[in-house]
Structures are given as structure tokens and as C-alpha cells.
Design a protein around this motif. Structure first.
Motif, short mmCIF file in Angstrom:
data_model
loop_
_atom_site.label_atom_id
_atom_site.label_comp_id
_atom_site.label_asym_id
_atom_site.label_seq_id
_atom_site.Cartn_x
_atom_site.Cartn_y
_atom_site.Cartn_z
N PRO A 45 0.48 -11.32 15.07
CA PRO A 45 0.53 -9.60 15.55
C PRO A 45 -0.32 -8.77 14.61
CG PRO A 45 2.77 -10.24 15.24
CD PRO A 45 1.65 -11.04 14.31
N SER A 46 -1.26 -8.24 15.44
CA SER A 46 -1.86 -6.90 14.78
C SER A 46 -1.23 -6.33 14.03
CB SER A 46 -2.65 -6.48 16.18
OG SER A 46 -3.35 -6.42 16.65
N GLY A 47 -1.52 -5.87 12.98
CA GLY A 47 -1.35 -4.79 11.65
C GLY A 47 -0.13 -5.81 10.99
N SER A 48 -0.22 -7.23 11.03
CA SER A 48 0.64 -8.13 10.10
C SER A 48 -0.11 -8.42 8.82
CB SER A 48 1.20 -9.48 10.92
OG SER A 48 0.02 -9.90 10.91
N GLY A 49 -1.18 -8.01 8.66
CA GLY A 49 -1.52 -8.30 7.12
C GLY A 49 -2.09 -9.27 7.15
N PHE A 62 0.92 -1.41 0.05
CA PHE A 62 -0.17 -0.32 0.31
C PHE A 62 1.06 1.06 -0.20
CE2 PHE A 62 -2.81 -3.32 2.25
CZ PHE A 62 -3.60 -3.08 1.16
N HIS A 63 0.62 2.11 -0.98
CA HIS A 63 1.91 3.21 -1.03
C HIS A 63 2.67 3.16 -1.43
CE1 HIS A 63 -2.20 4.83 -0.46
NE2 HIS A 63 -2.60 4.50 1.17
N GLY A 64 3.55 1.86 -1.89
CA GLY A 64 4.91 2.00 -1.79
C GLY A 64 5.17 1.02 -0.66
N SER A 68 -5.71 -10.27 7.79
CA SER A 68 -7.26 -9.23 6.62
C SER A 68 -7.12 -8.93 5.50
CB SER A 68 -7.98 -8.21 7.64
OG SER A 68 -8.25 -8.12 9.13
N THR A 69 -5.96 -8.42 5.76
CA THR A 69 -5.31 -8.54 4.16
C THR A 69 -5.31 -9.55 2.92
OG1 THR A 69 -4.02 -6.16 4.93
CG2 THR A 69 -3.76 -7.10 2.00
N LEU A 70 -4.74 -10.29 3.76
CA LEU A 70 -5.07 -12.08 3.01
C LEU A 70 -6.06 -12.04 2.83
CD1 LEU A 70 -2.36 -13.97 2.43
CD2 LEU A 70 -3.24 -15.08 4.86
N PHE A 127 -16.47 -11.00 7.97
CA PHE A 127 -16.02 -10.34 8.22
C PHE A 127 -16.03 -9.12 9.13
CE2 PHE A 127 -12.79 -10.41 3.95
CZ PHE A 127 -13.05 -11.37 3.54
N GLN A 128 -14.94 -8.11 9.75
CA GLN A 128 -14.63 -7.69 10.91
C GLN A 128 -16.31 -6.50 11.29
OE1 GLN A 128 -10.52 -7.04 11.60
NE2 GLN A 128 -10.20 -6.52 13.83
N TYR A 129 -16.07 -5.96 10.09
CA TYR A 129 -17.39 -5.07 9.93
C TYR A 129 -17.82 -5.59 8.52
CZ TYR A 129 -13.55 -2.73 12.75
OH TYR A 129 -12.90 -2.35 13.67
N TYR A 131 5.43 -2.68 1.45
CA TYR A 131 4.71 -3.66 1.63
C TYR A 131 4.71 -4.09 3.15
CZ TYR A 131 5.98 -4.74 -3.90
OH TYR A 131 5.95 -4.25 -4.75
N ILE A 132 3.54 -5.03 2.50
CA ILE A 132 2.62 -5.88 3.93
C ILE A 132 2.83 -6.66 3.86
CG2 ILE A 132 0.29 -6.30 4.94
CD1 ILE A 132 1.30 -2.54 4.86
N LEU A 133 2.33 -7.30 2.78
CA LEU A 133 2.84 -8.90 2.70
C LEU A 133 3.68 -9.23 0.82
CD1 LEU A 133 -0.77 -10.35 2.38
CD2 LEU A 133 0.66 -9.88 4.11
N1 LIG Z 1 -6.55 -0.62 2.13
C1 LIG Z 1 -5.46 -0.87 2.41
N2 LIG Z 1 -4.90 1.22 2.21
C2 LIG Z 1 -3.73 1.57 3.19
N3 LIG Z 1 -3.02 0.61 3.70
C3 LIG Z 1 -3.41 -0.44 4.61
C4 LIG Z 1 -4.42 -0.94 3.34
N4 LIG Z 1 -5.78 -2.37 4.70
C5 LIG Z 1 -4.27 -2.28 4.94
N5 LIG Z 1 -3.82 -1.73 4.71
C6 LIG Z 1 -2.80 -1.87 5.85
O1 LIG Z 1 -1.77 -3.09 5.79
C7 LIG Z 1 -1.85 -3.30 7.42
C8 LIG Z 1 -1.79 -4.54 7.76
O2 LIG Z 1 -3.89 -4.23 8.10
P1 LIG Z 1 -4.29 -5.67 8.04
O3 LIG Z 1 -5.43 -5.26 8.23
O4 LIG Z 1 -4.61 -6.97 7.04
O5 LIG Z 1 -3.51 -6.33 9.44
P2 LIG Z 1 -4.33 -7.99 10.50
O6 LIG Z 1 -3.33 -8.76 11.22
O7 LIG Z 1 -5.89 -7.99 9.52
O8 LIG Z 1 -4.81 -6.91 12.25
P3 LIG Z 1 -6.09 -7.23 13.27
O9 LIG Z 1 -4.77 -7.92 14.23
O10 LIG Z 1 -5.11 -6.16 13.90
O11 LIG Z 1 -6.94 -6.84 12.61
C9 LIG Z 1 -1.43 -2.12 7.97
O12 LIG Z 1 -0.54 -1.94 8.45
C10 LIG Z 1 -3.03 -2.19 8.01
O13 LIG Z 1 -2.46 -0.74 7.93
#
Ligand SMILES: Nc1ncnc2c1ncn2[C@@H]1O[C@H](COP(=O)(O)OP(=O)(O)OP(=O)(O)O)[C@@H](O)[C@H]1O
Length: 254
Positions: free
Chosen positions: A35-39, A11-13, A41-43, A84-86, A15-17
């Protein structure tokens, strides 16, 4: 059933995954921890085509979905249930109409048949008799349970759950865990579950994958994860302050 091949997501350059390879077999329940924010939900969002990977391929039932048009994606999504969460419920519809929605859209069932399924599914998630309530009268946990009742109504082949037990009391969490296990046992559903509840993860998982620092650092059966030699995995599953705390504890035990 689900296959991620060399997935990277930025996202915006940033890398989350990175370099994610993961396969979920038919009828398997894969739990994703990290951990929180590890990606995590993105997966899940990648698996359902809500996000397109920066790199790599997402295969659902033998079809690569990251290049599909929205119309074709929607066809793939009919076979997928999402909690999903929301998870947005339709606020202007009663709980019963929310649960009935997919059945009315995608099947030729009669209203009597739909009514039966709605009643049964609401009972399964501990919300018997709530069909005429509006979503805004429900707590967050109750909304989540309605979205679960809605998702399983269409008998999807694949279910994706994002923290299905977050915010629920232990008894209700147990109910949801059993529902996830029943969907697998009775309907043969293939599931991916993101959870922070380790007890829940160990109860429902066939395999567990742990994400850390954008990568899958461990994947295996519950036993394999519990016996992992990776201090970061042990720190996470035992809830320790640091990976070193695990290394110290292990050396004390030897
Ligand atoms: N659409 C998006 N645009 C920009 N950044 C994003 C977007 N979606 C997720 N992120 C970023 O990607 C990272 C991973 O988010 P994600 O929600 O996948 O984490 P998570 O492991 O599910 O966290 P949690 O356990 O807290 O729910 C976070 O830093 C988040 O801010």
C-alpha cells in the motif's frame, strides 16, 4: 547481489520498516508491492545508501554499505542505475547531455560512441530525436523515460526502479516493462522494481515481495503470490475493499 539483514528504519521515532530480511540474487528481478506509504521507496533508498538504516545491514555485492563514507558509497553507486519517482534530471542540460552524463563522467568513450548510445537509448524509451530538448519542455512521464535512458546507459549491474510506469499510458507502460525485461535478459541486470501496477508486476517479476505494516508479509514467485492464502495479499492484488471480501469470495467458491 543485494541483501538486507534485519533492517529497521524509523523516522522521528516512528518505525516505517521493521525486521526486514530480503535477498535479491544476481540477474533476478524482484518486484516490491504494498500500500501507499508502506515503505517501498524507503527500501530502495536504503539499498543505494541514500538513507542509513536505524538498525541492520545493507549488503551490495558483498559489501556492507550502511557504514561507508560518501566517497566509497559513490564508488558502489557507479554500478547502480536508479529510476526514482522524482529522478532529478539536470534542468540546465539537454535531454541528450543528461543521458550522456554518466558515460562522460565514468567512461573513456569517445563523443561519437556516446552519441550512438544516447540515440539508441532515447529510441528505446520512445523519445527518438529528442536529444536537443530541455527537460522543462517534457511531461512527467517523458522525464521518467529520459532518466531510464540515462540509468541504463552506463550498463549498471543493478537497477532500482521506483514506479517506473506510474503516470504512463498503457502502451508506454508496456514499452517500459519490456525494457526492464530486456535489461535483465540481454545485460543480466539485477533489478528491484517498486510498482502499483499488478499486471506489470506479474509480467516482469521473478519474485514478488509484499510490504505491509512495515514488514514483508509475503515473498515468492508470481504463482506463489497469486496463490497466497494471506487475505491481505489477496485483497491487495485483486484490489478488493477489505481482506474479508477475499475470505467471503473464497468460501463462496468452495
Ligand atoms: N525522510 C523522511 N522523513 C520522515 N518520514 C519519511 C521520510 N521518508 C519517508 N517517510 C515516511 O515513511 C513512510 C513510507 O514512505 P515511502 O515513500 O517509503 O512509502 P511508499 O510505500 O513508497 O509509498 P507510495 O506507494 O505512496 O510511494 C511514509 O509515511 C513517509 O511519510
Amino acid at each position: 547481489m543485494i541483501k538486507l539483514e534485519n533492517i529497521s528504519m524509523g523516522f522521528h521515532g516512528k518505525y516505517i520498516l521493521q525486521g526486514i530480511n530480503l535477498e535479491v540474487k544476481k540477474g533476478e528481478t524482484l518486484v516490491v508491492i504494498g500500500p501507499s506509504g508502506s515503505g517501498k521507496s524507503t527500501l530502495l533508498r536504503l539499498m543505494v545508501g541514500l538513507l542509513k538504516p536505524t538498525q541492520g545491514e545493507v549488503w551490495i555485492k558483498g559489501q556492507e554499505i550502511s557504514h561507508l563514507s560518501e566517497d566509497n558509497l559513490n564508488k558502489v553507486r557507479i554500478g547502480m542505475g536508479m529510476v526514482f519517482q522524482y529522478s532529478a534530471l539536470f534542468d540546465s542540460m539537454t535531454v541528450g547531455d543528461n543521458v550522456a552524463f554518466g558515460l562522460r563522467e565514468h567512461t573513456t568513450m569517445t563523443e561519437a560512441e556516446i552519441h550512438k548510445i544516447v540515440t539508441r537509448n532515447l529510441r528505446m524509451v520512445g523519445l527518438a530525436g529528442q536529444q536537443d530538448v530541455m527537460p522543462n519542455e517534457l511531461s512527467g512521464g517523458m522525464k521518467k523515460r529520459v532518466s531510464l535512458a540515462r540509468a541504463i546507459a552506463i550498463r549498471p549491474e543493478i537497477m532500482l526502479y521506483d514506479e517506473p510506469t506510474a503516470g504512463l499510458d498503457p502502451i508506454m507502460s508496456g514499452t517500459i516493462d519490456r525494457l526492464i525485461m530486456n535489461a535483465k535478459r540481454v545485460l543480466g541486470v539485477t533489478s528491484v522494481v517498486v510498482t502499483h501496477h499488478m499486471s506489470s508486476a506479474f509480467k516482469i517479476a521473478d519474485r514478488v515481495a509484499m510490504i505491509h505494516g512495515g514488514r514483508i508479509i509475503e515473498v515468492g514467485t508470481v504463482e506463489q503470490i497469486k496463490q497466497s492464502e494471506n487475505p491481505v495479499v489477496q485483497q491487495f492484488i485483486l484490489g478488493l475493499k477489505s481482506p474479508n471480501a477475499y475470505v467471503r469470495r473464497r468460501s463462496e467458491m468452495r
